[in-house]
Design a protein around this motif. Sequence first.
Motif, PDB file in Angstrom:
ATOM      1  N   GLU A 180       0.840  -1.206   0.000  1.00  7.32           N
ATOM      2  CA  GLU A 180       0.000   0.000   0.000  1.00  7.32           C
ATOM      3  C   GLU A 180       0.874   1.254   0.000  1.00  7.32           C
ATOM      4  O   GLU A 180       0.571   2.244  -0.673  1.00  7.32           O
ATOM      5  CB  GLU A 180      -0.913   0.025   1.242  1.00  7.32           C
ATOM      6  CG  GLU A 180      -2.051  -1.000   1.213  1.00  7.32           C
ATOM      7  CD  GLU A 180      -2.655  -1.209   2.606  1.00  7.32           C
ATOM      8  OE1 GLU A 180      -3.272  -2.268   2.815  1.00  7.32           O
ATOM      9  OE2 GLU A 180      -2.493  -0.311   3.469  1.00  7.32           O
ATOM     10  N   ALA A 181       1.953   1.190   0.773  1.00  7.75           N
ATOM     11  CA  ALA A 181       2.864   2.335   0.825  1.00  7.75           C
ATOM     12  C   ALA A 181       3.473   2.582  -0.550  1.00  7.75           C
ATOM     13  O   ALA A 181       3.551   3.726  -1.023  1.00  7.75           O
ATOM     14  CB  ALA A 181       3.961   2.092   1.867  1.00  7.75           C
ATOM     15  N   ALA A 182       3.901   1.504  -1.213  1.00  4.31           N
ATOM     16  CA  ALA A 182       4.480   1.650  -2.559  1.00  4.31           C
ATOM     17  C   ALA A 182       3.464   2.287  -3.504  1.00  4.31           C
ATOM     18  O   ALA A 182       3.810   3.168  -4.321  1.00  4.31           O
ATOM     19  CB  ALA A 182       4.927   0.283  -3.081  1.00  4.31           C
ATOM     20  N   GLN A 183       2.214   1.847  -3.386  1.00  2.00           N
ATOM     21  CA  GLN A 183       1.171   2.397  -4.243  1.00  2.00           C
ATOM     22  C   GLN A 183       0.941   3.882  -3.941  1.00  2.00           C
ATOM     23  O   GLN A 183       0.761   4.694  -4.854  1.00  2.00           O
ATOM     24  CB  GLN A 183      -0.117   1.586  -4.052  1.00  2.00           C
ATOM     25  CG  GLN A 183      -1.210   1.925  -5.059  1.00  2.00           C
ATOM     26  CD  GLN A 183      -0.688   1.903  -6.505  1.00  2.00           C
ATOM     27  OE1 GLN A 183      -0.074   0.945  -6.953  1.00  2.00           O
ATOM     28  NE2 GLN A 183      -0.890   3.004  -7.237  1.00  2.00           N
ATOM     29  N   ALA A 212       1.857   9.947   5.027  1.00  2.00           N
ATOM     30  CA  ALA A 212       0.916  10.641   5.911  1.00  2.00           C
ATOM     31  C   ALA A 212      -0.291  11.123   5.110  1.00  2.00           C
ATOM     32  O   ALA A 212      -1.441  10.983   5.537  1.00  2.00           O
ATOM     33  CB  ALA A 212       1.613  11.803   6.612  1.00  2.00           C
ATOM     34  N   ALA A 213      -0.022  11.671   3.920  1.00  2.00           N
ATOM     35  CA  ALA A 213      -1.113  12.178   3.084  1.00  2.00           C
ATOM     36  C   ALA A 213      -2.049  11.049   2.660  1.00  2.00           C
ATOM     37  O   ALA A 213      -3.247  11.255   2.469  1.00  2.00           O
ATOM     38  CB  ALA A 213      -0.539  12.889   1.862  1.00  2.00           C
ATOM     39  N   ALA A 214      -1.488   9.841   2.530  1.00  2.00           N
ATOM     40  CA  ALA A 214      -2.308   8.693   2.129  1.00  2.00           C
ATOM     41  C   ALA A 214      -2.940   7.998   3.340  1.00  2.00           C
ATOM     42  O   ALA A 214      -3.536   6.935   3.197  1.00  2.00           O
ATOM     43  CB  ALA A 214      -1.438   7.703   1.347  1.00  2.00           C
ATOM     44  N   ALA A 267       4.155   3.723   9.564  1.00  2.00           N
ATOM     45  CA  ALA A 267       3.189   3.493   8.478  1.00  2.00           C
ATOM     46  C   ALA A 267       1.885   2.968   9.053  1.00  2.00           C
ATOM     47  O   ALA A 267       1.428   1.860   8.736  1.00  2.00           O
ATOM     48  CB  ALA A 267       3.778   2.523   7.449  1.00  2.00           C
ATOM     49  N   GLY A 268       1.296   3.762   9.947  1.00  2.00           N
ATOM     50  CA  GLY A 268      -0.019   3.423  10.475  1.00  2.00           C
ATOM     51  C   GLY A 268       0.026   2.320  11.521  1.00  2.00           C
ATOM     52  O   GLY A 268       1.074   2.005  12.073  1.00  2.00           O
ATOM     53  N   ARG A 269      -1.149   1.730  11.771  1.00  2.00           N
ATOM     54  CA  ARG A 269      -1.286   0.730  12.826  1.00  2.00           C
ATOM     55  C   ARG A 269      -1.680  -0.609  12.245  1.00  2.00           C
ATOM     56  O   ARG A 269      -2.246  -0.677  11.149  1.00  2.00           O
ATOM     57  CB  ARG A 269      -2.378   1.171  13.811  1.00  2.00           C
ATOM     58  CG  ARG A 269      -2.139   2.509  14.469  1.00  2.00           C
ATOM     59  CD  ARG A 269      -1.073   2.409  15.540  1.00  2.00           C
ATOM     60  NE  ARG A 269      -0.775   3.715  16.108  1.00  2.00           N
ATOM     61  CZ  ARG A 269      -0.608   3.918  17.423  1.00  2.00           C
ATOM     62  NH1 ARG A 269      -0.699   2.919  18.277  1.00  2.00           N
ATOM     63  NH2 ARG A 269      -0.319   5.124  17.861  1.00  2.00           N
ATOM     64  N   GLY A 270      -1.406  -1.679  13.012  1.00  2.00           N
ATOM     65  CA  GLY A 270      -1.794  -3.023  12.617  1.00  2.00           C
ATOM     66  C   GLY A 270      -3.062  -3.467  13.317  1.00  2.00           C
ATOM     67  O   GLY A 270      -3.718  -2.689  14.017  1.00  2.00           O
ATOM     68  N   ALA A 271      -3.385  -4.739  13.143  1.00  2.00           N
ATOM     69  CA  ALA A 271      -4.644  -5.281  13.654  1.00  2.00           C
ATOM     70  C   ALA A 271      -4.719  -5.232  15.178  1.00  2.00           C
ATOM     71  O   ALA A 271      -5.798  -5.128  15.760  1.00  2.00           O
ATOM     72  CB  ALA A 271      -4.806  -6.729  13.178  1.00  2.00           C
ATOM     73  N   ARG A 272      -3.570  -5.292  15.847  1.00  2.00           N
ATOM     74  CA  ARG A 272      -3.577  -5.256  17.308  1.00  2.00           C
ATOM     75  C   ARG A 272      -3.426  -3.830  17.837  1.00  2.00           C
ATOM     76  O   ARG A 272      -3.225  -3.614  19.030  1.00  2.00           O
ATOM     77  CB  ARG A 272      -2.461  -6.146  17.854  1.00  2.00           C
ATOM     78  CG  ARG A 272      -2.743  -7.639  17.637  1.00  2.00           C
ATOM     79  CD  ARG A 272      -1.747  -8.512  18.416  1.00  2.00           C
ATOM     80  NE  ARG A 272      -0.459  -8.626  17.738  1.00  2.00           N
ATOM     81  CZ  ARG A 272       0.708  -8.271  18.268  1.00  2.00           C
ATOM     82  NH1 ARG A 272       0.780  -7.765  19.478  1.00  2.00           N
ATOM     83  NH2 ARG A 272       1.821  -8.410  17.577  1.00  2.00           N
TER      84      ARG A 272
END
Lengths: 416, 416
Positions: B242-245, B410-412, B373-378
């Motif tokens: 997702e980050a690459a995208q 951050a923008a994404a 790069a954001g948070r995970g499921a936990r």
Amino acid sequence: MSGCVEAIRALLDRIDAREDAIGAWVHLDRDGALARARALDALAPAERGALHGMAIGVKDVLDTVDMPTAFNSPIHAGRRPARDAEVVRRLRAAGAIILGKTVTTEFAFTHPGRTRNPHDLACTPGGSSSGSAAAVAAGMVPVALATQTGGSTIRPAAFCGVLGYKPAFGRYPTAGLKHLAPSLDTIGLHARAFDDLARASAVMAGEAAPARPVLPRRPRVALVRTPHDGAAEPQALARLHEAAQALRSAGAAVRTIDLPPALVEVDALQHVIMAAEAAQSLAAEWASARDRLSANLAGFIAEGLAHDAAAVAAARARIAAGARAIDTLVGDDEVILTLPAPGEAPRGLASTGSAVFNRLWTMLGVPCITLPAGRGARGLPLGVQLVARRDAGDEAGFFAHARWVHEALAAAGHGH
Amino acid sequence: MSGCVEAIRALLDRIDAREDAIGAWVHLDRDGALARARALDALAPAERGALHGMAIGVKDVLDTVDMPTAFNSPIHAGRRPARDAEVVRRLRAAGAIILGKTVTTEFAFTHPGRTRNPHDLACTPGGSSSGSAAAVAAGMVPVALATQTGGSTIRPAAFCGVLGYKPAFGRYPTAGLKHLAPSLDTIGLHARAFDDLARASAVMAGEAAPARPVLPRRPRVALVRTPHDGAAEPQALARLHEAAQALRSAGAAVRTIDLPPALVEVDALQHVIMAAEAAQSLAAEWASARDRLSANLAGFIAEGLAHDAAAVAAARARIAAGARAIDTLVGDDEVILTLPAPGEAPRGLASTGSAVFNRLWTMLGVPCITLPAGRGARGLPLGVQLVARRDAGDEAGFFAHARWVHEALAAAGHGH
């Protein structure tokens, strides 16, 4: 203004006159140095760096982006580094002019280059920083970068009659240095003038300017007798004792002490560590091009590979325990006075001389400086070595002592 | 002016509120920090240093003259260094305030300290720079010194959701660092803000100020697939893609490449070098106090001592040959995008997690940075890692890329 151009031209003239005989340089960047000097001369006074126009020779184990760096090994002939070594980058950023690359022994070990001693062309300049010491001694350049793993900065300085400075281990960054034994390898300097040495050292350490020196009211000096003194030339020992007397007469408190057994053991074990690390540092060359290493170096690597890891670790443990003896041997504001080399530069170019007076101090990581101390019976320089137990934070204090000793020796007729 | 005092008081309040739960500090110098802040507040604007008032935590493997430094080992409990590590000295000289010492794993190897992850106290913060990452993540200090030999800076930054920077090998001087494996040990930084990271890095490198960043018109990114990707959490790999995208959408040229076999081999051999060098670095502790080493570390040292010197040298030769593959894998103005860790911070404090996504880059000596790069499921942080093939001279360019990626993520919606 054309001050930098004129200064570089004068050095190039000096090189033209003496380089054929001495062989201090492996690469000389005449056009680059003059172009850089012109650019520096065009700067307004406010734009000048801390080392504006200082010409510097760089030992050929330190990377330069615009000149080959081949460690005096055929394995790396023509090698072009992608970047400057970090110390070179810092020197350039401060306005220094890199005049060229100076001759090193093969990989800064013992196999000699072609450099001759400017004071007697039949004699070695010492090594491994052979070209740096010889170039400075011959007036080809005021400052040159050296390195020391055994005695490679201090000893050639003594043989060539120049200032030689091995700072405390780790004072300058080593990025872009071809390592021989990383826990010992220390970048250092050869110079004719103390001010140049102090200014270049500050820049290499990332400091804006040399700290202001503070000298204790009465300098304290410990003349240290070592087990190797018996291997020194009698004239070198006599000069060392004359130097101690001259310092006493100039007002220093001088005492004589013996190297304690713990430090004698550290001294003896330096060789084990150096061989073990050299075998690892040169692993790629050993694997791919063993036949193009000198017999000296190949033998040393084989020795290092034969050392059992547990034995090397045990040696390190004994070194770590023994090294503490330096803390009580001398005071925090006291300098050690000892020999930098066994005597005058030996005849011939086959050997760069013995490092027995250097290995201990390199192993301890303490700062050392060679000061010229007159001439010997063959007309070649003799020297003394100052050593401090202090580390990287206290260069100003060490330099203050060294300047004081340097001036006291000169006043007593034992200077350059 | 009381700006520094107020800032330190605010940090101390934050520490008072959270330190009992998190355990990021092994020593806190409340009075010293406040006294220093008062002295800084009394300075005229012209007298202020480049890091005026910046509060910094120091990993407890770096010497501090005014605080104990014991490497989280009972062998060195109460040890008081005679001097500051060179990077600490530089930070202080530029006006930084050393707030205290942060918890390290034992000798910066794997045996954990008591620090918990601020985002979930049941989880590890990662290691070995556990306290540094946790303290920055908890807002206790804006910047902390870390080190990396395997993955000790990059991985805890990912687990704690902060910036983690491992510069090119050799960028900062290591005097006053307790070495684990000297050819790998790299001092680095944890921080919340890019500007703080860049300013502190410049000072530690001995530079007056960060170089001005230059970003290519169209950033180039290489998403590198590694053999370890199969061991990563699916959500971590998904976030990486997702980050690459997101970077593509923001205008970057993104391509996907596989790690070549030569670099896979380099990766696999890092462990041999680290064990062999750790056995030598900790030789004194092994000789005198083996029973007070953790079982993890004692086993690792025994492994290092068992490695044949010739086998280690052969590994180094293969590494030297294989490492060249990085030069053609990516361009000079291209950054690698890869994982900094297998996923969210693991549950429990017994392990600080795996360094499989870090060892190769440490071995290559290339600069790396963790970006949140954001948070995970936990609910714990995920991150991405940028790597460049560039060395110490080009930090500004690497930071320019990293800032661009950070802002694009951050923008994404994938930022902090």
